[in-house]
Each structure stands twice: as C-alpha cells, then as structure tokens.
Write an enzyme that holds these catalytic residues in place. Structure first.
Site, PDB file in Angstrom:
ATOM      1  N   HIS A 194       0.842  -1.202   0.000  1.00 50.18           N
ATOM      2  CA  HIS A 194       0.000   0.000   0.000  1.00 50.18           C
ATOM      3  C   HIS A 194       0.879   1.255   0.000  1.00 50.18           C
ATOM      4  CE1 HIS A 194      -3.232  -2.520   2.237  1.00 50.18           C
ATOM      5  NE2 HIS A 194      -3.726  -2.247   1.048  1.00 50.18           N
ATOM      6  N   LYS A 242     -15.861  -7.784   3.904  1.00 52.45           N
ATOM      7  CA  LYS A 242     -14.864  -8.268   4.870  1.00 52.45           C
ATOM      8  C   LYS A 242     -15.200  -7.792   6.276  1.00 52.45           C
ATOM      9  CE  LYS A 242     -10.994  -7.681   1.586  1.00 52.45           C
ATOM     10  NZ  LYS A 242      -9.851  -6.785   1.298  1.00 52.45           N
ATOM     11  N   ARG A 252      -1.948  -6.738  -8.400  1.00 52.13           N
ATOM     12  CA  ARG A 252      -0.815  -7.645  -8.193  1.00 52.13           C
ATOM     13  C   ARG A 252      -0.820  -8.794  -9.171  1.00 52.13           C
ATOM     14  NH1 ARG A 252      -2.930  -8.019  -2.211  1.00 52.13           N
ATOM     15  NH2 ARG A 252      -4.711  -8.160  -3.597  1.00 52.13           N
ATOM     16  N   SER A 270      -3.173  -7.524   2.871  1.00 49.70           N
ATOM     17  CA  SER A 270      -3.488  -7.405   4.307  1.00 49.70           C
ATOM     18  C   SER A 270      -4.009  -8.738   4.834  1.00 49.70           C
ATOM     19  CB  SER A 270      -4.553  -6.328   4.530  1.00 49.70           C
ATOM     20  OG  SER A 270      -4.096  -5.083   4.089  1.00 49.70           O
TER      21      SER A 270
HETATM   22  O1  PNS Z   1      -8.579  -2.925   0.479  1.00 45.55           O
HETATM   23  P1  PNS Z   1      -9.838  -3.468  -0.127  1.00 45.55           P
HETATM   24  O2  PNS Z   1     -10.688  -4.192   0.902  1.00 45.55           O
HETATM   25  O3  PNS Z   1      -9.575  -4.346  -1.320  1.00 45.55           O
HETATM   26  O4  PNS Z   1     -10.667  -2.185  -0.625  1.00 45.55           O
HETATM   27  C1  PNS Z   1     -11.821  -2.352  -1.387  1.00 45.55           C
HETATM   28  C2  PNS Z   1     -12.612  -1.055  -1.541  1.00 45.55           C
HETATM   29  C3  PNS Z   1     -13.095  -0.550  -0.186  1.00 45.55           C
HETATM   30  C4  PNS Z   1     -11.755  -0.001  -2.182  1.00 45.55           C
HETATM   31  C5  PNS Z   1     -13.799  -1.439  -2.449  1.00 45.55           C
HETATM   32  O5  PNS Z   1     -14.551  -2.416  -1.796  1.00 45.55           O
HETATM   33  C6  PNS Z   1     -14.653  -0.268  -2.855  1.00 45.55           C
HETATM   34  O6  PNS Z   1     -14.325   0.402  -3.805  1.00 45.55           O
HETATM   35  N1  PNS Z   1     -15.733  -0.025  -2.107  1.00 45.55           N
HETATM   36  C7  PNS Z   1     -16.654   1.058  -2.411  1.00 45.55           C
HETATM   37  C8  PNS Z   1     -18.076   0.567  -2.514  1.00 45.55           C
HETATM   38  C9  PNS Z   1     -18.749   1.036  -3.794  1.00 45.55           C
HETATM   39  O7  PNS Z   1     -18.711   2.195  -4.139  1.00 45.55           O
HETATM   40  N2  PNS Z   1     -19.376   0.064  -4.486  1.00 45.55           N
HETATM   41  C10 PNS Z   1     -20.130   0.294  -5.694  1.00 45.55           C
HETATM   42  C11 PNS Z   1     -19.413   0.358  -7.024  1.00 45.55           C
HETATM   43  S1  PNS Z   1     -17.996  -0.608  -7.297  1.00 45.55           S
END
Ligand code: PNS
Length: 173
Positions: A17, A41, A94, A131
């Site tokens: 990150h 999660k 990744r 993570s």
């Molecule tokens: O570190 P992570 O858990 O992979 O992060 C994922 C995250 C929080 C960036 C992703 O789940 C996200 O973009 N959430 C936003 C929810 C949202 O807007 N959903 C609707 C369209 S994709």
C-alpha cells in the site's frame, strides 16, 4: 491541481500500500488515502485504528505534505471521489485476477460519476503481499516485519491477541 483517491480497507496498511501511495503522489499533485469499509470483509482493526496507522506511516514519508488520510466509511466510492474533485481513483493490481476484480468496479465507478480509475501494477517486491495474508501469517506466528511498516507490527500483534482472547483461543487465560 490534480487529485488522486487511493481507497482501501488498510486492515492493516502494508508495504505494498505504502509503495502505491508514494507512486500515486509521483503522478498527481495531491493524494487522498481513503480508508474505507469493505462490506465483503470483517475488519480486524476498527476504522479509527486503521486511519491512525495510515496517518502515522505516511507522516514519515517524503510525500507527507501532499497526502492526506480520510475515513470514507462505507459510502459510494464514485460519489466520494467526485465530491472531493478527484481526477482518478488509483488502485494497485498484483495479478491478472486483481485486474479482473477491479475492471468491473472501475467501469461501474465511471458509469456512476465519470470518475476514471488508474491501475498501477504492483512492484514485484510486494506482489505477494495482501493485508489478508499478512494477518494470516501473523496469526500463525510467522514473521511480518518485512511486509508491513514498523508501526503496524505491535498494533497487529495486539489486535490478533485480543481477537484470540475473545474467541477463547490460546493465551486467553
Ligand atoms: O482494500 P480493499 O478491501 O480491497 O478495498 C476495497 C474497496 C473498499 C476499495 C472497495 O470495496 C470499494 O471500492 N468499495 C466502495 C463501494 C462502492 O462504491 N461500491 C459500488 C461500485 S464498485
């Protein structure tokens, strides 16, 4: 002035990150690191602890004056990116499966508010680091000091010990 939004759960922030945020800061004038709730999660660290750790880690970098850390909660990312005037959402990939996972989200976010997504290919040093895996390795007694910033190590150990105690695991008394 161009602004990038780097969203994630950061549960906890890893060296992958950190690399991504520093690289985003090389491409954009300002970066907002958005600490989000991923509804898929259950986090180990609460949102405040995740924000605190990300702030502490980034404060020690060369890009600290152009990076700010915000809690995004569980809101709609595309709207939050548009409201803060982000030129792009920046995420790291990744592997091919990360690209597959991110592509529909990128298209949905552009559909919703026009916000673009920039996918940066992870540095090979961190391509195996997530993570989730860091938490698993640490919970099984493995070494994670070379996978996460130093500030994370103690916080992670304490959070895992407290979750273990909650579950009545070893060390719970
Ligand atoms: O570190 P992570 O858990 O992979 O992060 C994922 C995250 C929080 C960036 C992703 O789940 C996200 O973009 N959430 C936003 C929810 C949202 O807007 N959903 C609707 C369209 S994709």
């Amino acid at each position: 002035m161009s602004l990038a939004l780097c969203p994630g759960s950061f549960d906890p922030i890893t060296l992958g990150h950190l690399d991504l945020v520093v690289r985003a800061a090389a491409l954009f004038d300002e970066v907002v690191v958005g600490v989000a709730t991923n509804h898929a999660k259950r986090p180990l660290l609460d949102a405040d602890a995740r924000v605190r750790l990300v702030r502490e880690v980034l404060a020690g970098t060369d890009v600290a004056d152009r990076v700010r850390v915000e809690s995004l909660g569980g809101g709609l990312l595309a709207r939050q990116a548009a409201e803060m005037g982000a030129a792009a959402v920046v995420k790291g990939v990744r592997s091919a499966s990360d690209v597959e996972h991110e592509s529909p989200m990128a298209l949905m976010n552009r559909h919703l508010t026009g916000v673009e997504t920039v996918l940066l290919v992870a540095d090979p040093r961190w391509a195996h680091v997530s993570s989730t895996m860091v938490k698993e390795v640490a919970s099984l007694g493995g070494e994670v000091r070379d996978l996460v910033p130093a500030a994370v190590v103690e916080v992670l150990a304490a959070a895992l010990a407290s979750r273990g105690a909650e579950r009545g695991g070893p060390g719970s008394g």
